[in-house]
Design a protein around this motif. Structure first.
Motif, short mmCIF file in Angstrom:
data_model
loop_
_atom_site.label_atom_id
_atom_site.label_comp_id
_atom_site.label_asym_id
_atom_site.label_seq_id
_atom_site.Cartn_x
_atom_site.Cartn_y
_atom_site.Cartn_z
N ASP A 73 0.81 -1.22 0.00
CA ASP A 73 0.00 0.00 0.00
C ASP A 73 0.84 1.26 0.00
OD1 ASP A 73 -2.60 -1.38 0.39
OD2 ASP A 73 -1.71 -1.94 2.32
N ILE A 74 2.06 1.14 0.51
CA ILE A 74 2.97 2.28 0.69
C ILE A 74 4.38 1.80 0.35
CG2 ILE A 74 3.91 3.94 2.36
CD1 ILE A 74 1.50 3.20 4.18
N VAL A 75 5.20 2.69 -0.16
CA VAL A 75 6.64 2.44 -0.24
C VAL A 75 7.32 3.35 0.76
CG1 VAL A 75 8.71 2.75 -1.65
CG2 VAL A 75 6.70 1.64 -2.63
N CYS A 76 8.18 2.77 1.59
CA CYS A 76 8.91 3.55 2.59
C CYS A 76 10.40 3.49 2.28
CB CYS A 76 8.64 3.05 3.99
SG CYS A 76 9.44 4.06 5.27
N VAL A 77 10.91 4.57 1.71
CA VAL A 77 12.35 4.71 1.43
C VAL A 77 12.97 5.22 2.73
CG1 VAL A 77 14.06 5.93 0.04
CG2 VAL A 77 11.88 5.20 -0.99
N GLU A 78 13.76 4.38 3.39
CA GLU A 78 14.13 4.73 4.76
C GLU A 78 15.61 4.57 5.08
OE1 GLU A 78 12.83 2.07 7.87
OE2 GLU A 78 12.35 0.49 6.43
N THR A 79 15.99 5.22 6.20
CA THR A 79 17.35 5.14 6.74
C THR A 79 18.38 5.60 5.72
OG1 THR A 79 16.50 3.12 7.78
CG2 THR A 79 18.74 3.74 8.33
N MET A 80 18.01 6.58 4.92
CA MET A 80 18.90 7.08 3.87
C MET A 80 19.83 8.16 4.44
SD MET A 80 18.50 5.63 0.90
CE MET A 80 17.38 4.45 0.13
N THR A 81 21.04 8.20 3.90
CA THR A 81 21.99 9.25 4.24
C THR A 81 22.42 10.04 3.02
OG1 THR A 81 23.87 7.73 4.04
CG2 THR A 81 22.89 7.97 6.24
N ASP A 82 22.26 9.45 1.83
CA ASP A 82 22.61 10.08 0.56
C ASP A 82 21.32 10.52 -0.12
OD1 ASP A 82 23.26 10.63 -2.11
OD2 ASP A 82 24.86 9.15 -2.17
N LEU A 83 21.17 11.81 -0.32
CA LEU A 83 19.94 12.33 -0.92
C LEU A 83 19.74 11.84 -2.34
CD1 LEU A 83 19.32 16.06 0.06
CD2 LEU A 83 17.68 14.19 0.09
N GLN A 84 20.80 11.71 -3.09
CA GLN A 84 20.65 11.25 -4.47
C GLN A 84 20.12 9.82 -4.50
OE1 GLN A 84 24.17 11.42 -6.97
NE2 GLN A 84 23.00 11.06 -8.83
N GLU A 85 20.63 8.97 -3.63
CA GLU A 85 20.12 7.60 -3.56
C GLU A 85 18.64 7.61 -3.17
OE1 GLU A 85 21.13 3.19 -1.72
OE2 GLU A 85 22.11 4.95 -0.83
N ALA A 86 18.30 8.42 -2.18
CA ALA A 86 16.91 8.50 -1.73
C ALA A 86 15.99 8.95 -2.86
CB ALA A 86 16.78 9.44 -0.54
N THR A 87 16.38 9.98 -3.59
CA THR A 87 15.51 10.50 -4.64
C THR A 87 15.43 9.55 -5.84
OG1 THR A 87 17.35 11.87 -5.49
CG2 THR A 87 15.80 12.92 -3.98
N LEU A 88 16.46 8.76 -6.08
CA LEU A 88 16.38 7.75 -7.14
C LEU A 88 15.37 6.66 -6.77
CD1 LEU A 88 20.16 7.41 -8.08
CD2 LEU A 88 18.34 8.23 -9.59
N ALA A 89 15.33 6.30 -5.49
CA ALA A 89 14.35 5.30 -5.03
C ALA A 89 12.93 5.86 -5.12
CB ALA A 89 14.67 4.86 -3.61
N ILE A 90 12.76 7.12 -4.70
CA ILE A 90 11.43 7.75 -4.80
C ILE A 90 10.98 7.79 -6.26
CG2 ILE A 90 10.14 9.90 -4.48
CD1 ILE A 90 12.18 10.53 -2.18
N LYS A 91 11.87 8.19 -7.15
CA LYS A 91 11.55 8.26 -8.57
C LYS A 91 11.13 6.89 -9.09
CE LYS A 91 13.63 9.16 -13.12
NZ LYS A 91 14.90 9.50 -13.83
N ALA A 92 11.85 5.84 -8.70
CA ALA A 92 11.52 4.49 -9.16
C ALA A 92 10.10 4.12 -8.75
CB ALA A 92 12.53 3.49 -8.60
N ALA A 93 9.76 4.40 -7.49
CA ALA A 93 8.42 4.07 -7.01
C ALA A 93 7.35 4.83 -7.78
CB ALA A 93 8.31 4.36 -5.52
N LYS A 94 7.57 6.11 -8.00
CA LYS A 94 6.56 6.95 -8.64
C LYS A 94 6.43 6.68 -10.14
CE LYS A 94 4.79 9.43 -5.30
NZ LYS A 94 3.35 9.37 -4.99
N VAL A 95 7.50 6.25 -10.78
CA VAL A 95 7.39 5.87 -12.19
C VAL A 95 6.60 4.58 -12.33
CG1 VAL A 95 8.71 5.04 -14.19
CG2 VAL A 95 9.44 7.10 -12.98
N ILE A 96 6.83 3.65 -11.42
CA ILE A 96 6.11 2.38 -11.45
C ILE A 96 4.63 2.59 -11.12
CG2 ILE A 96 5.89 0.11 -10.31
CD1 ILE A 96 9.01 0.43 -9.78
#
Length: 295
Positions: free
Chosen positions: A144-167
Motif C-alpha cells: 500500500d505504501i513504499v517507505c524509502v528509509e534510513t537514507m543518508t545520501d539524498l541522491q540515492e533516496a531520490t532515485l528510489a522515490i523516482k523508481a516508485a513513482k514511475v512504477i
C-alpha cells in the motif's frame, strides 16, 4: 479502505510499527547467521507473519515488510540478487496475509550499500534500475505504501522515490533520512542537513518525509520541528528507543515504552502525522505510544 494520505489529510495521526531486526535476531538467529535478514522471507515466512501479527495487535496502522535490504545490489552481497523478486514478493504476501486490510502494508526500501559516483563506482542509472527491480515487485505484490528509509545520501533516496513513482504514480511514498547530532546541527553521514533533505525529498516526489533511526525520541522531536520549518508535507518520525548501551554483554535500548509515549505528545505537537519506532522498539512501545496519541 481510505489511503494513508486521505486519513492524514483529515488530521488523523497514524501509528507505524517498530523494530524488525531485533525480532528476527531473537527468533531466527541461526537461520540468518552469515546471511541477510531477507533470507528468512524464503525459508520462514511464518516468522514474518508472527512479527506482523504482534504489531497489528499492538495497534499499528502501518506494518512494514522485511525488505529493507531487498534491492538486488544489496542482495548481491549474499549472492541472492537472482532471488530479488521471490524475496520481495514473499515479504509483502506475509504481511498482507496477516493484516487483511486492517492496516497498511509498507514496503521497506533501505540503502543498497553501494556508493554513487564519484564517492563510489555505481552510476545513477544503475542505482535507479536497482530500485526499479525491487519496487516493481513489492508494488505488484500489493504493498500500500513504499517507505524509502534510513537514507543518508539524498541522491540515492531520490532515485528510489523516482523508481516508485514511475512504477505507480499513485502509490504513497514515505522517505526518511537518518541524522547525527553535531555541534553545527543535524547532518547525515553524507553531510545532508534537514533543510536540504526536506526540500529535495519534496522536490523528488515524496508524499511524507521525516527521519528514522540513529536518535532517541528527544532528538527526534528537534528534528521534527526543524523539518516542519522547511516543509508543509506530512511528517513521519520513527525513533530508536534511545542509543544502544552494552549491559552485561547484552545490547540494551534504554527508553521505555512509557517514556517514549509521553514524549510522543511533543512529536504530535510538532506536526508529525505518522509516529512509529525503529531500533529497540517493541510491540509494547507501539501499543503505549498508540494509546497515548489516540487518546
Amino acid at each position: 479502505m481510505e489511503t494513508v494520505l486521505e486519513r492524514i489529510g483529515k488530521g488523523e495521526i497514524l501509528i507505524a510499527d517498530g523494530a524488525m531486526g531485533s525480532f528476527l535476531m531473537a527468533r531466527a538467529r541461526d537461520l540468518i547467521k552469515d546471511k541477510c535478514p531477507e533470507f528468512i522471507n524464503l525459508s520462514r515466512p511464518d516468522i514474518l507473519e508472527e512479527v506482523a501479527s504482534l504489531y497489528l495487535e499492538a495497534g499499528a496502522d502501518i506494518v512494514q515488510t522485511n525488505t529493507f535490504g531487498g534491492s538486488p545490489l544489496k542482495l548481491s552481497d549474499y549472492s541472492l540478487d537472482d532471488k530479488t523478486e521471490e524475496i520481495n514478493k514473499a515479504a509483502v504476501q506475509a504481511v498482507k496475509k496477516v493484516v487483511e486490510g486492517k492496516a497498511y502494508v509498507s514496503a521497506s526500501c533501505g540503502p543498497c550499500g553501494k556508493m554513487l559516483k564519484p564517492h563510489g563506482n555505481i552510476k545513477p542509472d544503475e542505482m535507479y534500475q536497482n530500485f526499479v527491480r525491487q519496487l516493481k515487485t513489492v508494488i505488484e505484490a500489493g504493498a500500500d505504501i513504499v517507505c524509502v528509509e534510513t537514507m543518508t545520501d539524498l541522491q540515492e533516496a531520490t532515485l528510489a522515490i523516482k523508481a516508485a513513482k514511475v512504477i505507480s504514480p499513485s502509490i504513497p511514498v514515505m522517505a526518511t533520512m537518518t541524522f547525527d547530532k553535531t555541534p553545527r546541527g543535524f547532518f547525515t553521514m553524507m553531510g545532508v542537513n534537514i533543510e536540504k533533505a526536506a526540500k529535495e525529498l519534496e522536490a523528488g516526489g515524496a508524499d511524507i518525509i521525516g527521519s528514522n533511526c540513529g536518535n532517541g525520541i528527544e532528538n527526534m522531536i528537534l528534528i521534527a520541528k526543524e523539518y516542519r520549518s522547511f516543509s508543509s508535507l506530512p511528517l513521519i518520525i520513527q525513533s530508536n528507543a534511545g542509543l544502544p548501551e552494552i549491559r552485561e554483554k547484552a545490547t540494551v535500548y534504554p527508553e521505555t515504552p512509557e517514556f517514549m509515549a509521553e514524549k510522543s505528545k511533543e512529536l504530535v505537537g510538532a506536526g508529525v502525522s505518522v509516529v512509529g519506532g525503529c531500533c529497540g522498539t517493541t510491540p509494547e512501545h507501539i501499543r503505549v505510544i498508540g494509546q497515548m496519541i489516540k487518546s
